[in-house]
Structures are given as C-alpha cells and as structure tokens.
Motif scaffolding. Structure first.
Motif, PDB file in Angstrom:
ATOM      1  N   ARG A  76       6.606 -13.353  -6.953  1.00 45.78           N
ATOM      2  CA  ARG A  76       5.759 -12.697  -5.875  1.00 45.78           C
ATOM      3  C   ARG A  76       6.653 -12.153  -5.064  1.00 45.78           C
ATOM      4  NH1 ARG A  76       1.327 -17.103  -4.136  1.00 45.78           N
ATOM      5  NH2 ARG A  76       0.069 -15.032  -3.331  1.00 45.78           N
ATOM      6  N   VAL A  77       6.305 -10.632  -4.314  1.00 47.07           N
ATOM      7  CA  VAL A  77       7.127 -10.112  -3.864  1.00 47.07           C
ATOM      8  C   VAL A  77       6.557  -9.697  -2.342  1.00 47.07           C
ATOM      9  CG1 VAL A  77       8.199  -7.692  -3.822  1.00 47.07           C
ATOM     10  CG2 VAL A  77       7.953  -8.926  -5.836  1.00 47.07           C
ATOM     11  N   ILE A  78       7.412  -9.820  -1.385  1.00 43.08           N
ATOM     12  CA  ILE A  78       6.997  -9.239  -0.044  1.00 43.08           C
ATOM     13  C   ILE A  78       8.242  -8.200   0.256  1.00 43.08           C
ATOM     14  CG2 ILE A  78       6.977  -9.713   2.527  1.00 43.08           C
ATOM     15  CD1 ILE A  78       6.379 -12.712   1.576  1.00 43.08           C
ATOM     16  N   ASP A  79       7.834  -6.727   0.417  1.00 46.43           N
ATOM     17  CA  ASP A  79       8.666  -5.804   0.570  1.00 46.43           C
ATOM     18  C   ASP A  79       8.535  -5.327   2.093  1.00 46.43           C
ATOM     19  OD1 ASP A  79      10.391  -3.629   0.497  1.00 46.43           O
ATOM     20  OD2 ASP A  79       9.210  -2.447  -0.751  1.00 46.43           O
ATOM     21  N   ALA A  80       9.864  -5.574   2.714  1.00 47.37           N
ATOM     22  CA  ALA A  80       9.944  -5.251   4.144  1.00 47.37           C
ATOM     23  C   ALA A  80      10.109  -3.620   4.256  1.00 47.37           C
ATOM     24  CB  ALA A  80      11.331  -5.905   4.852  1.00 47.37           C
ATOM     25  N   SER A  81      10.520  -2.763   3.205  1.00 47.37           N
ATOM     26  CA  SER A  81      10.722  -1.355   3.162  1.00 47.37           C
ATOM     27  C   SER A  81       9.676  -0.746   3.242  1.00 47.37           C
ATOM     28  CB  SER A  81      11.791  -1.131   2.161  1.00 47.37           C
ATOM     29  OG  SER A  81      10.947  -0.612   1.035  1.00 47.37           O
ATOM     30  N   SER A  82       9.723   0.523   3.639  1.00 45.20           N
ATOM     31  CA  SER A  82       8.445   1.558   3.556  1.00 45.20           C
ATOM     32  C   SER A  82       8.267   2.088   2.077  1.00 45.20           C
ATOM     33  CB  SER A  82       8.760   2.749   4.556  1.00 45.20           C
ATOM     34  OG  SER A  82       9.910   3.269   4.313  1.00 45.20           O
ATOM     35  N   ALA A  83       8.729   1.312   1.245  1.00 46.35           N
ATOM     36  CA  ALA A  83       8.733   2.154  -0.155  1.00 46.35           C
ATOM     37  C   ALA A  83       7.074   1.912  -0.599  1.00 46.35           C
ATOM     38  CB  ALA A  83       9.705   1.410  -1.109  1.00 46.35           C
ATOM     39  N   HIS A  84       6.396   0.848  -0.364  1.00 49.32           N
ATOM     40  CA  HIS A  84       5.308   0.599  -0.923  1.00 49.32           C
ATOM     41  C   HIS A  84       4.126   0.442  -0.144  1.00 49.32           C
ATOM     42  CE1 HIS A  84       8.338  -0.912  -4.026  1.00 49.32           C
ATOM     43  NE2 HIS A  84       7.606  -0.158  -4.641  1.00 49.32           N
ATOM     44  N   ARG A  85       4.206   0.745   1.118  1.00 50.71           N
ATOM     45  CA  ARG A  85       3.013   0.632   2.103  1.00 50.71           C
ATOM     46  C   ARG A  85       1.619   1.472   1.853  1.00 50.71           C
ATOM     47  NH1 ARG A  85       7.298   1.013   6.962  1.00 50.71           N
ATOM     48  NH2 ARG A  85       8.340  -0.939   6.131  1.00 50.71           N
ATOM     49  N   VAL A  86       1.809   2.598   1.072  1.00 49.99           N
ATOM     50  CA  VAL A  86       0.393   2.920   0.625  1.00 49.99           C
ATOM     51  C   VAL A  86       0.474   3.213  -0.843  1.00 49.99           C
ATOM     52  CG1 VAL A  86       0.081   4.304   2.769  1.00 49.99           C
ATOM     53  CG2 VAL A  86       1.481   5.480   1.080  1.00 49.99           C
ATOM     54  N   ALA A  87       1.104   2.468  -1.505  1.00 51.38           N
ATOM     55  CA  ALA A  87       1.259   2.385  -3.225  1.00 51.38           C
ATOM     56  C   ALA A  87       0.212   1.498  -3.671  1.00 51.38           C
ATOM     57  CB  ALA A  87       2.497   1.976  -3.464  1.00 51.38           C
ATOM     58  N   PRO A  88      -0.503   2.076  -4.564  1.00 51.78           N
ATOM     59  CA  PRO A  88      -1.340   1.354  -5.501  1.00 51.78           C
ATOM     60  C   PRO A  88      -1.006   0.065  -6.088  1.00 51.78           C
ATOM     61  CG  PRO A  88      -1.147   3.635  -6.364  1.00 51.78           C
ATOM     62  CD  PRO A  88      -0.072   3.625  -5.299  1.00 51.78           C
ATOM     63  N   GLY A  89      -1.778  -0.971  -5.975  1.00 49.62           N
ATOM     64  CA  GLY A  89      -1.175  -2.132  -6.542  1.00 49.62           C
ATOM     65  C   GLY A  89      -0.685  -3.128  -5.498  1.00 49.62           C
ATOM     66  N   TRP A  90      -0.288  -2.439  -4.435  1.00 54.73           N
ATOM     67  CA  TRP A  90       0.417  -3.319  -3.469  1.00 54.73           C
ATOM     68  C   TRP A  90      -0.584  -3.704  -2.024  1.00 54.73           C
ATOM     69  CZ3 TRP A  90       5.621  -4.803  -2.799  1.00 54.73           C
ATOM     70  CH2 TRP A  90       6.324  -4.700  -3.968  1.00 54.73           C
ATOM     71  N   THR A  91      -0.507  -5.132  -1.601  1.00 52.62           N
ATOM     72  CA  THR A  91      -1.659  -5.404  -0.354  1.00 52.62           C
ATOM     73  C   THR A  91      -0.585  -4.881   0.742  1.00 52.62           C
ATOM     74  OG1 THR A  91      -2.754  -6.948  -1.689  1.00 52.62           O
ATOM     75  CG2 THR A  91      -2.616  -7.343   0.720  1.00 52.62           C
ATOM     76  N   TYR A  92      -1.308  -4.506   1.571  1.00 52.55           N
ATOM     77  CA  TYR A  92      -0.509  -4.136   2.976  1.00 52.55           C
ATOM     78  C   TYR A  92      -0.636  -5.298   3.818  1.00 52.55           C
ATOM     79  CZ  TYR A  92       0.589  -1.258   7.127  1.00 52.55           C
ATOM     80  OH  TYR A  92       0.998  -0.552   8.192  1.00 52.55           O
ATOM     81  N   GLY A  93       0.663  -6.062   4.099  1.00 52.49           N
ATOM     82  CA  GLY A  93       0.567  -7.192   4.775  1.00 52.49           C
ATOM     83  C   GLY A  93       0.350  -7.256   6.083  1.00 52.49           C
ATOM     84  N   PHE A  94      -0.590  -6.934   6.416  1.00 52.97           N
ATOM     85  CA  PHE A  94      -1.116  -7.288   7.903  1.00 52.97           C
ATOM     86  C   PHE A  94      -2.502  -8.011   7.940  1.00 52.97           C
ATOM     87  CE2 PHE A  94      -1.116  -4.591  12.243  1.00 52.97           C
ATOM     88  CZ  PHE A  94      -1.173  -5.637  12.834  1.00 52.97           C
ATOM     89  N   PRO A  95      -2.132  -9.325   7.836  1.00 53.96           N
ATOM     90  CA  PRO A  95      -3.080 -10.506   7.562  1.00 53.96           C
ATOM     91  C   PRO A  95      -4.329 -10.277   8.595  1.00 53.96           C
ATOM     92  CG  PRO A  95      -1.242 -11.417   7.614  1.00 53.96           C
ATOM     93  CD  PRO A  95      -0.969 -10.147   8.172  1.00 53.96           C
ATOM     94  N   GLU A  96      -4.220  -9.902   9.869  1.00 54.26           N
ATOM     95  CA  GLU A  96      -4.933 -10.076  10.940  1.00 54.26           C
ATOM     96  C   GLU A  96      -6.028  -8.673  10.604  1.00 54.26           C
ATOM     97  OE1 GLU A  96      -2.077 -10.113  11.367  1.00 54.26           O
ATOM     98  OE2 GLU A  96      -1.377 -11.529  12.851  1.00 54.26           O
ATOM     99  N   VAL A  97      -5.533  -7.719   9.869  1.00 50.20           N
ATOM    100  CA  VAL A  97      -6.241  -6.548   9.643  1.00 50.20           C
ATOM    101  C   VAL A  97      -6.846  -6.631   8.241  1.00 50.20           C
ATOM    102  CG1 VAL A  97      -6.257  -3.993   9.341  1.00 50.20           C
ATOM    103  CG2 VAL A  97      -5.176  -5.277  11.270  1.00 50.20           C
ATOM    104  N   VAL A  98      -6.169  -6.924   7.138  1.00 50.59           N
ATOM    105  CA  VAL A  98      -6.462  -6.588   5.747  1.00 50.59           C
ATOM    106  C   VAL A  98      -7.416  -8.060   5.516  1.00 50.59           C
ATOM    107  CG1 VAL A  98      -4.875  -5.358   5.057  1.00 50.59           C
ATOM    108  CG2 VAL A  98      -4.633  -7.515   4.616  1.00 50.59           C
ATOM    109  N   GLY A  99      -7.213  -9.104   6.293  1.00 49.57           N
ATOM    110  CA  GLY A  99      -7.678 -10.408   5.994  1.00 49.57           C
ATOM    111  C   GLY A  99      -6.606 -11.464   5.190  1.00 49.57           C
ATOM    112  N   ARG A 100      -6.407 -12.693   6.018  1.00 48.08           N
ATOM    113  CA  ARG A 100      -5.593 -13.661   5.468  1.00 48.08           C
ATOM    114  C   ARG A 100      -5.656 -14.029   3.933  1.00 48.08           C
ATOM    115  NH1 ARG A 100      -6.752 -14.187  10.716  1.00 48.08           N
ATOM    116  NH2 ARG A 100      -5.069 -14.603  12.320  1.00 48.08           N
ATOM    117  N   ASP A 101      -6.930 -14.183   3.755  1.00 43.66           N
ATOM    118  CA  ASP A 101      -7.251 -14.545   2.055  1.00 43.66           C
ATOM    119  C   ASP A 101      -6.631 -13.609   1.184  1.00 43.66           C
ATOM    120  OD1 ASP A 101      -8.306 -16.664   2.900  1.00 43.66           O
ATOM    121  OD2 ASP A 101     -10.310 -15.882   2.700  1.00 43.66           O
TER     122      ASP A 101
END
Ligand SMILES: NC(=O)C1=CN([C@@H]2O[C@H](COP(=O)(O)OP(=O)(O)OC[C@H]3O[C@@H](n4cnc5c(N)ncnc54)[C@H](OP(=O)(O)O)[C@@H]3O)[C@@H](O)[C@H]2O)C=CC1
Ligand SMILES: CC(=O)N[C@@H](CCC(=O)OP(=O)(O)O)C(=O)O
Length: 307
Positions: A76-101
């Motif tokens: 499982r991958v967490i990408d700190a770069s800006s390469a995948h922030r609007v890429a299909p198949g990636w979850t935007y890692g802002f739990p408060e906004v997209v949901g912790r679950d």
C-alpha cells in the motif's frame, strides 16, 4: 502484528521527518537502505515490493517511476509528491475531508500539498454546506517556510541569508492549483499567490472573501460555526474563534502536526479573511503521511503525531 514501512526518499526533508515520527513505534518496522543504495533501483525495487507500506518522498517523476516498480497487489502506497493528487485510482489523503474510512480502506493514497491543505480545509466544508459558492473566482495568498521547497530551497535560503520575502508562482498555474480546484469542487481555478519567508518551517494560507458581493454566503460567524461543526472532535484540526490584531509565524517554530483555522470578519460582516496556519512539514507533509499511515494500519489517527 508489526507492519513494514519503506520510505523511498528517506534522506530528504519530508522523509526524515516521517522517520522521526515513526521512531520508537512498535507497530512499524522501517526498511532502511544505506546511503550507497538509497538511489539504487534494484535495491529500491526490492524494498518497494517487500514493504507492507511504502511512503514516497520523492520528486514527481521519481514517485511515478517508483509506483511502476511495485509488481505485487498488496503493497500500500502513500505518495507525498504531487504526482497523483488528481489521478484516477488514487484516494486524496485528507481524512477530515474525504472521510477517515475512505483513507483507511485505500491502497493508493496521495498526500495533499501543503498549501492545498490550508485552502481545502477552509473552503471545501463551506462549499459543501452551501455557505460559499462553488462557482466563485477565489483567491488564495500564502506564505511558507523555505523547507517547503525541500533540500534545494533550504540550501538556497541558508546560503543567501539576504532574502526577506520571495514571491513566486508569478506565471500562475502553480502545480497545486489542480488539486485545490478538484477537491473543493470549484468551477474556476483559484488565483494562487504563494511566497516564501526566511523561516525554516510554518505556513499561513489565506482566502479573502468579499462576502457582501457573493451569492449564497453566510456571515463570518456562520462560516466559523460551520467549520467548527465540520471539524468537531478532531485533535488535529482546530477552529479558533478570536479576532487577533496579528498572526505571527515564528522562525523558531517547532515541528507540529496541527492545523488551525480562523474566519476573521469585518465588523459589518461585509468581508472576511479565512486563514489556515500549519507546519508545511507537519499536516502539510510528514504529519499527514503518518496520520494516513495510522488510519491505513487500523490505528489511532494521531499516534506518533506532534499535537
Ligand atoms: N518539503 C515540504 O514541505 C513538502 C514536500 N512535499 C513533497 O514531498 C516530496 C519530497 O519533498 P522534500 O522532502 O521536500 O524534497 P527533498 O529534495 O528534501 O528530498 C527528496 C529526496 O528524494 C531523493 N531522491 C530524488 N530522486 C530519487 C530517486 N530516483 N531515487 C531515490 N531517491 C531519490 C533525494 O535525494 P538527494 O538527497 O540525493 O537529493 C532527496 O533525498 C516532493 O514531491 C515534495 O513536493 C509535499 C508537501 C510538503
Ligand atoms: C515553498 C515551496 O517551494 N513549496 C513548494 C510546495 C511544497 C509542497 O506542498 O510540496 P508539493 O509540491 O509536493 O505539494 C512549491 O511551491 O512548489
């Protein structure tokens, strides 16, 4: 059971701070590559495929290449770069906004950019609540400490001790604008005006609002109350109800993983300045990565964070 974590780019600014937050935690074991092997593709590929979790702290191109080197369907991958922030198949890692679950269940998580963390935290809940319009031409001013630019900008500011203020992104089209637009659901890209000050870390992200000219807005108190309700219960995001004369970034700021939001209003309610304060290396990068890692590993989201 202990989970293995490989930080690709562990010698960089973000990677070092993630390792720092994971030190001494029994739930995780770091896979480490020594200095001679940290850029060796064979060694990296082995680590990328052996780890339960990979955290990419690399330039965008290297982050994309690293994902391509993962040949299994379990890492499982967490990408700190800006390469995948609007890429299909990636979850935007802002739990408060997209949901912790949502983050907890994801395989590919893209950490938000440091500036978008402030902008999205302020604007997304209010657009979602119908208190701010999605089709308004928003503006975002921001200042960051120079560690936001990684080793290269740290070197530049530390060598040239005479830079007092660096405005940049002057041609517009900063790489953070797509995620700021997409993850708020805005119709128009905001004008984003970033700058760097001679402090190592810390940032202030501001969204000024002409409330009296905008359709569908609440007054400052209503905006503040809606944000407070949205982030209620969070130990990381706090909405402060005050009206200070000034907000200071301290050059001596210690690492911190919190995000503090304010809606400052004119006395007649006609204008507001929404302001987010955070550590670019905290909730803006390394703290957010560890928060996401905690959630993905089924742990308390704040474990190991600096609150
Ligand atoms: N700094 C911040 O506040 C934030 C950073 N980010 C993002 O996180 C990522 C990392 O940034 P940051 O830590 O600041 O950058 P740094 O430049 O400080 O660190 C990047 C690290 O990656 C290493 N590296 C580069 N290419 C490769 C490669 N092909 N294989 C292995 N290692 C490689 C570099 O090696 P070497 O040491 O040899 O140069 C360096 O150690 C970037 O995408 C950045 O945009 C996101 C949010 C905030
Ligand atoms: C001060 C500074 O240079 N900041 C960086 C952004 C830091 C950050 O958020 O990293 P990502 O680009 O990976 O999102 C910049 O403006 O490019």
């Amino acid at each position: 059971m202990t989970k293995t974590v490989f930080i690709d780019g562990a010698a960089g600014t973000t990677g070092l701070e993630i390792a720092d937050r994971l030190t001494g935690r029994a739930e995780f074991e770091l896979i480490l590559l020594d200095d001679a092997r940290r850029k060796d593709d064979a060694a990296r590929a082995q680590a990328l495929n052996a780890a339960d979790f990979v955290i990419l702290c690399l330039p965008d191109d290297a982050a994309k290449a690293a994902v391509g080197m993962i040949r299994n369907d379990t890492t499982r991958v967490i990408d700190a770069s800006s390469a995948h922030r609007v890429a299909p198949g990636w979850t935007y890692g802002f739990p408060e906004v997209v949901g912790r679950d949502t983050v907890a269940a994801a395989r590919f998580v893209s950490n938000p950019g440091c500036y978008p963390t402030g902008f999205i935290a302020l604007v997304a809940p209010l657009v979602k609540a119908g208190l701010l319009p999605a089709d308004w031409p928003y503006v975002c001013h921001a200042v960051s400490g120079y560690s936001g630019g990684g080793k290269a900008l740290i070197g530049r500011f530390e060598e040239d001790g005479d830079i007092a203020f660096r405005a940049y992104g002057l041609a517009l089209g900063h790489k953070h604008v797509p995620e700021m637009t997409a993850h708020v659901g805005l119709t128009h890209a905001p004008i984003f005006a970033p700058a760097v000050v001679p402090a190592h870390r810390g940032m202030l992200v501001e969204v000024p609002l002409h409330l009296s000219m905008m359709p569908k807005t609440g007054d400052p108190a209503a905006l503040r109350a809606a944000l407070a309700e949205f982030y209620a219960g969070s130990e990381i995001v706090t909405v402060v109800d005050d009206q200070p004369d000034e907000l200071l970034l301290r050059a001596s700021m210690a690492p911190v993983d919190t995000l503090t939001l304010r809606v400052l209003g004119a006395a007649d309610g006609s204008q507001a300045r929404m302001v987010a304060m955070l550590d670019n290396l905290g909730k803006g990068a390394s703290g957010a990565a560890v928060q996401n890692l905690n959630l993905m590993a089924g742990l308390s989201e704040t474990a190991g964070l600096r609150l």
